[in-house]
Design a protein around this motif. Structure first.
Motif, PDB file in Angstrom:
ATOM      1  N   ASN A   1     -33.902  95.487 103.802  1.00 25.97           N
ATOM      2  CA  ASN A   1     -33.594  94.955 105.119  1.00 25.97           C
ATOM      3  C   ASN A   1     -33.422  96.031 106.187  1.00 25.97           C
ATOM      4  O   ASN A   1     -33.013  95.714 107.311  1.00 25.97           O
ATOM      5  CB  ASN A   1     -32.302  94.116 105.045  1.00 25.97           C
ATOM      6  CG  ASN A   1     -32.435  92.941 104.098  1.00 25.97           C
ATOM      7  OD1 ASN A   1     -33.459  92.261 104.085  1.00 25.97           O
ATOM      8  ND2 ASN A   1     -31.393  92.711 103.293  1.00 25.97           N
ATOM      9  N   LEU A   2     -33.715  97.299 105.843  1.00 33.76           N
ATOM     10  CA  LEU A   2     -33.480  98.408 106.788  1.00 33.76           C
ATOM     11  C   LEU A   2     -34.803  99.076 107.130  1.00 33.76           C
ATOM     12  O   LEU A   2     -35.440  99.701 106.280  1.00 33.76           O
ATOM     13  CB  LEU A   2     -32.516  99.438 106.192  1.00 33.76           C
ATOM     14  CG  LEU A   2     -32.023 100.542 107.140  1.00 33.76           C
ATOM     15  CD1 LEU A   2     -31.272  99.933 108.321  1.00 33.76           C
ATOM     16  CD2 LEU A   2     -31.147 101.538 106.394  1.00 33.76           C
ATOM     17  N   ARG A   3     -35.205  98.874 108.379  1.00 35.53           N
ATOM     18  CA  ARG A   3     -36.480  99.432 108.813  1.00 35.53           C
ATOM     19  C   ARG A   3     -36.322 100.893 109.260  1.00 35.53           C
ATOM     20  O   ARG A   3     -35.230 101.326 109.655  1.00 35.53           O
ATOM     21  CB  ARG A   3     -37.046  98.621 109.981  1.00 35.53           C
ATOM     22  CG  ARG A   3     -37.459  97.210 109.637  1.00 35.53           C
ATOM     23  CD  ARG A   3     -38.056  96.537 110.856  1.00 35.53           C
ATOM     24  NE  ARG A   3     -37.081  96.416 111.931  1.00 35.53           N
ATOM     25  CZ  ARG A   3     -37.393  96.139 113.195  1.00 35.53           C
ATOM     26  NH1 ARG A   3     -38.675  95.986 113.534  1.00 35.53           N
ATOM     27  NH2 ARG A   3     -36.450  96.039 114.109  1.00 35.53           N
TER      28      ARG A   3
ATOM     29  N   GLY B   1     -30.727 100.471 113.647  1.00 36.16           N
ATOM     30  CA  GLY B   1     -29.292 100.326 113.801  1.00 36.16           C
ATOM     31  C   GLY B   1     -28.537 101.619 114.013  1.00 36.16           C
ATOM     32  O   GLY B   1     -27.300 101.604 114.079  1.00 36.16           O
ATOM     33  N   GLN B   2     -29.261 102.736 114.134  1.00 40.76           N
ATOM     34  CA  GLN B   2     -28.598 104.036 114.303  1.00 40.76           C
ATOM     35  C   GLN B   2     -28.973 104.624 115.662  1.00 40.76           C
ATOM     36  O   GLN B   2     -30.129 104.503 116.098  1.00 40.76           O
ATOM     37  CB  GLN B   2     -28.998 105.002 113.185  1.00 40.76           C
ATOM     38  CG  GLN B   2     -28.767 104.462 111.786  1.00 40.76           C
ATOM     39  CD  GLN B   2     -27.319 104.113 111.529  1.00 40.76           C
ATOM     40  OE1 GLN B   2     -26.404 104.824 111.961  1.00 40.76           O
ATOM     41  NE2 GLN B   2     -27.093 103.004 110.827  1.00 40.76           N
ATOM     42  N   ASN B   3     -27.996 105.271 116.302  1.00 42.10           N
ATOM     43  CA  ASN B   3     -28.246 105.900 117.605  1.00 42.10           C
ATOM     44  C   ASN B   3     -28.562 107.380 117.454  1.00 42.10           C
ATOM     45  O   ASN B   3     -28.281 108.188 118.339  1.00 42.10           O
ATOM     46  CB  ASN B   3     -27.054 105.707 118.533  1.00 42.10           C
ATOM     47  CG  ASN B   3     -25.793 106.357 117.978  1.00 42.10           C
ATOM     48  OD1 ASN B   3     -25.739 106.716 116.805  1.00 42.10           O
ATOM     49  ND2 ASN B   3     -24.778 106.487 118.809  1.00 42.10           N
TER      50      ASN B   3
ATOM     51  N   LYS C   1     -28.941 102.105 119.658  1.00 39.83           N
ATOM     52  CA  LYS C   1     -28.875 101.538 118.314  1.00 39.83           C
ATOM     53  C   LYS C   1     -29.965 100.494 118.106  1.00 39.83           C
ATOM     54  O   LYS C   1     -30.245 100.099 116.971  1.00 39.83           O
ATOM     55  CB  LYS C   1     -27.502 100.912 118.075  1.00 39.83           C
ATOM     56  CG  LYS C   1     -26.397 101.947 117.876  1.00 39.83           C
ATOM     57  CD  LYS C   1     -25.125 101.299 117.366  1.00 39.83           C
ATOM     58  CE  LYS C   1     -24.082 102.369 117.062  1.00 39.83           C
ATOM     59  NZ  LYS C   1     -22.829 101.795 116.501  1.00 39.83           N
ATOM     60  N   ASN C   2     -30.578 100.063 119.209  1.00 36.72           N
ATOM     61  CA  ASN C   2     -31.675  99.100 119.112  1.00 36.72           C
ATOM     62  C   ASN C   2     -32.944  99.840 118.697  1.00 36.72           C
ATOM     63  O   ASN C   2     -33.514 100.626 119.465  1.00 36.72           O
ATOM     64  CB  ASN C   2     -31.873  98.384 120.453  1.00 36.72           C
ATOM     65  CG  ASN C   2     -32.825  97.217 120.343  1.00 36.72           C
ATOM     66  OD1 ASN C   2     -33.920  97.330 119.807  1.00 36.72           O
ATOM     67  ND2 ASN C   2     -32.393  96.062 120.870  1.00 36.72           N
ATOM     68  N   PHE C   3     -33.387  99.599 117.486  1.00 35.77           N
ATOM     69  CA  PHE C   3     -34.531 100.304 116.915  1.00 35.77           C
ATOM     70  C   PHE C   3     -35.800 100.069 117.729  1.00 35.77           C
ATOM     71  O   PHE C   3     -36.547 100.998 118.043  1.00 35.77           O
ATOM     72  CB  PHE C   3     -34.715  99.841 115.463  1.00 35.77           C
ATOM     73  CG  PHE C   3     -35.889 100.447 114.762  1.00 35.77           C
ATOM     74  CD1 PHE C   3     -35.850 101.751 114.289  1.00 35.77           C
ATOM     75  CD2 PHE C   3     -37.053  99.709 114.566  1.00 35.77           C
ATOM     76  CE1 PHE C   3     -36.944 102.299 113.638  1.00 35.77           C
ATOM     77  CE2 PHE C   3     -38.143 100.259 113.927  1.00 35.77           C
ATOM     78  CZ  PHE C   3     -38.083 101.562 113.457  1.00 35.77           C
ATOM     79  N   ASP C   4     -36.064  98.830 118.088  1.00 35.78           N
ATOM     80  CA  ASP C   4     -37.296  98.506 118.812  1.00 35.78           C
ATOM     81  C   ASP C   4     -37.324  99.153 120.187  1.00 35.78           C
ATOM     82  O   ASP C   4     -38.387  99.590 120.654  1.00 35.78           O
ATOM     83  CB  ASP C   4     -37.429  96.986 118.947  1.00 35.78           C
ATOM     84  CG  ASP C   4     -37.625  96.315 117.595  1.00 35.78           C
ATOM     85  OD1 ASP C   4     -38.288  96.929 116.734  1.00 35.78           O
ATOM     86  OD2 ASP C   4     -37.113  95.204 117.409  1.00 35.78           O
TER      87      ASP C   4
ATOM     88  N   LEU D   1     -25.135 105.781 104.543  1.00 38.81           N
ATOM     89  CA  LEU D   1     -26.545 105.931 104.938  1.00 38.81           C
ATOM     90  C   LEU D   1     -26.914 107.397 105.157  1.00 38.81           C
ATOM     91  O   LEU D   1     -28.003 107.840 104.767  1.00 38.81           O
ATOM     92  CB  LEU D   1     -26.815 105.116 106.206  1.00 38.81           C
ATOM     93  CG  LEU D   1     -28.259 105.139 106.725  1.00 38.81           C
ATOM     94  CD1 LEU D   1     -29.213 104.569 105.689  1.00 38.81           C
ATOM     95  CD2 LEU D   1     -28.369 104.385 108.042  1.00 38.81           C
ATOM     96  N   VAL D   2     -26.011 108.167 105.768  1.00 35.73           N
ATOM     97  CA  VAL D   2     -26.309 109.570 106.042  1.00 35.73           C
ATOM     98  C   VAL D   2     -26.537 110.338 104.744  1.00 35.73           C
ATOM     99  O   VAL D   2     -27.515 111.085 104.599  1.00 35.73           O
ATOM    100  CB  VAL D   2     -25.169 110.211 106.864  1.00 35.73           C
ATOM    101  CG1 VAL D   2     -25.401 111.704 107.024  1.00 35.73           C
ATOM    102  CG2 VAL D   2     -25.065 109.542 108.235  1.00 35.73           C
TER     103      VAL D   2
END
Length: 490
Positions: A36-38, A109-111, A7-10, A72-73
């Motif tokens: 706020n959503l990369r 924030g998504q896996n 879930k960690n984007f970076d 989001l989906v």
């Protein structure tokens, strides 16, 4: 790389960057889905369609309101206007998607990520196959794109019974392979056997269909090919309708057809695009040419060395006069001329088209004439080798012609040492070997050995279409062979 996405984007981006380290053609395009959503889209420049990425992915997000969506989906799937859009959760799937030209869309924030079907490979246009030309018939051939090749089969066979299964082979190349067959016609046991052999291949890369051919054929040490390769969609479709299976490889226009018999490799598309009388005559000319290609040089060596009494008197005097100044025996003379013929043939193939034909023709004329005048070879031997070379060109499959041509050399050696007895011995060895061969369970000399009366009508002659029932040839033959083997065991 079997690990799931985090879930960690970076961390996800950094992991992919480390895998594609020192890859300057991998593009990382960051943007914002909301304020706020990369997000980031990752693709390889040159095999992904950058214009469609801008038009169908980046531009829609620029036009959308920068508010937090309830789902989001749904927001992603409604915004991105890509027909092929798959959700992936494993890092392995992400890497495979990027490597095959499908961009990956990572979201903060998504896996999971999205694999977008926006590939764009450069490929040549559909052209007539150079090695399988026909006088009457389709003028199109397979290309290097697997998607184009499968669509060409679909255009000919429009039935939903045409099934196409995909898999990837090669540890590094991850080459896409497609297995095509017609459900209800192809034998389920045959389909399972083909899949099993393909899955057992363990190679670093598959660069051409011959890599697969050598790995799955029944007897790789045989000089005779047990798998048919073709560039023609009509030939592949015809074999599908007979119950065979077509194996297509991405990156090559040559598809593989299994199982096959020796006689199916001697047939040509022209046999079925001309009237059946003409097709039968041409087929017999082809069989006679095959025998001439295989046996004429060795027969000439045998009768001039051991069996002069078989030659008519005037012809014997003419041959003796022509050979009077030749310092080599007929065996050495034949091998020299055959090697020279093969060298000229290969030179004509490897050289550029502008000079290849000229070199092969002029080389044959000049070398042949000069050799005769110098007394190194006799004129009858030049004639025999020339007739053999012309006859070899009539064989429609070039790779089958290779087998027949190279078998001439051991037969010439047997003829030069044992005479006609050596030729008979060589023929018996070849026939015994052919009888022992199988192609995915099918006898190689079928329907001659074992003899099948119903199928003989399309081997020795070409029967009219209303007399042939080809839709279940292979399936019925495999069933009969299985029943016969079970009967032999009991």
């Amino acid at each position: 790389m079997q690990n799931p996405l985090e879930k960690n984007f970076d961390n996800n981006v950094e992991t992919i960057r480390s895998i594609y380290n020192h890859c300057s053609d991998v593009v990382y395009r960051p943007f914002h889905i909301t304020a706020n959503l990369r997000a980031m889209i990752i693709y390889i420049d040159g095999i992904s369609d950058t214009a469609l990425i801008d038009e169908q992915v980046l531009a829609p997000f620029r036009r959308e309101q920068k508010e937090e969506p309830e789902s989001l989906v749904e927001f992603i799937e409604n915004t991105v206007s890509v027909s092929q859009m798959d959700q992936v959760k494993l890092l392995t799937d992400c890497i495979e998607s990027i490597s095959t030209g499908k961009p990956i869309l990572l979201i903060e924030g998504q896996n999971y990520a999205y694999s977008l079907g926006l590939t764009k490979f450069e490929s040549r246009s559909i052209e007539e196959p150079q090695a399988e030309k026909v006088i009457r018939g389709p003028r199109e051939g397979f290309v290097e794109s697997l998607q184009v090749n499968t669509s060409m089969l679909r255009r000919i066979i429009k039935s939903p019974a045409l099934k196409i299964k995909s898999m990837k082979i090669g540890e590094y190349s991850r080459t896409s392979i497609a297995i095509a067959y017609i459900e209800g016609i192809a034998s389920p046991q045959l389909i399972e056997e083909v899949e099993t052999r393909l899955k057992s291949i363990n190679l670093d890369a598959i660069l051409e269909s011959n890599y697969i051919e050598e790995m799955i054929e029944d007897n790789p040490y045989s000089p005779f090919p047990q798998i048919l390769s073709t560039e023609r969609p009509d030939v592949a479709s015809s074999n599908l309708l007979e119950g065979r299976i077509v194996i297509m490889t991405d990156g090559t226009p040559f598809v593989l057809i299994v199982p096959v018999s020796f006689f199916s490799m001697i047939q040509a598309p022209d046999d079925y695009y001309e009237r059946y009388i003409v097709g039968t005559i041409i087929r017999w000319v082809r069989y006679v040419s095959l025998i001439v290609t295989l046996l004429l040089p060795s027969f000439y060596v045998a009768i001039t060395t051991f069996h002069q009494e078989m030659i008519p008197g005037r012809l014997l005097i003419s041959i003796s006069a022509a050979r009077e100044s030749v310092p080599f025996p007929a065996l050495v003379e034949a091998i020299i001329m055959e090697l020279m013929l093969e060298a000229l043939r290969e030179a004509g193939v490897r050289l550029p088209n502008q000079v290849g034909s000229a070199v092969s023709i002029v080389g044959a004329l000049i070398i042949g004439q000069a050799s005769v005048q110098a007394g190194l070879v006799s004129a009858p031997m030049v004639i025999v080798v020339a007739v053999t070379g012309v006859a070899s060109f009539i064989i429609p499959r070039y790779f089958v012609g290779y087998s027949i041509r190279f078998l001439r050399f051991p037969l010439i050696l047997l003829a030069g040492t044992l005479g006609l007895l050596g030729i008979i011995l060589g023929i018996l060895i070849v026939i015994t070997h052919l009888c022992s061969l199988r192609s995915f369970g099918m006898p190689y000399l079928e329907p001659i050995a074992p003899f099948r009366k119903k199928q003989i009508k399309d081997v020795l002659w070409r029967s009219p279409f209303w007399m042939m029932d080809k839709s279940s040839q292979v399936n019925s033959a495999l069933i009969e062979d299985k029943q016969q083997l079970e009967g032999d065991k009991t």
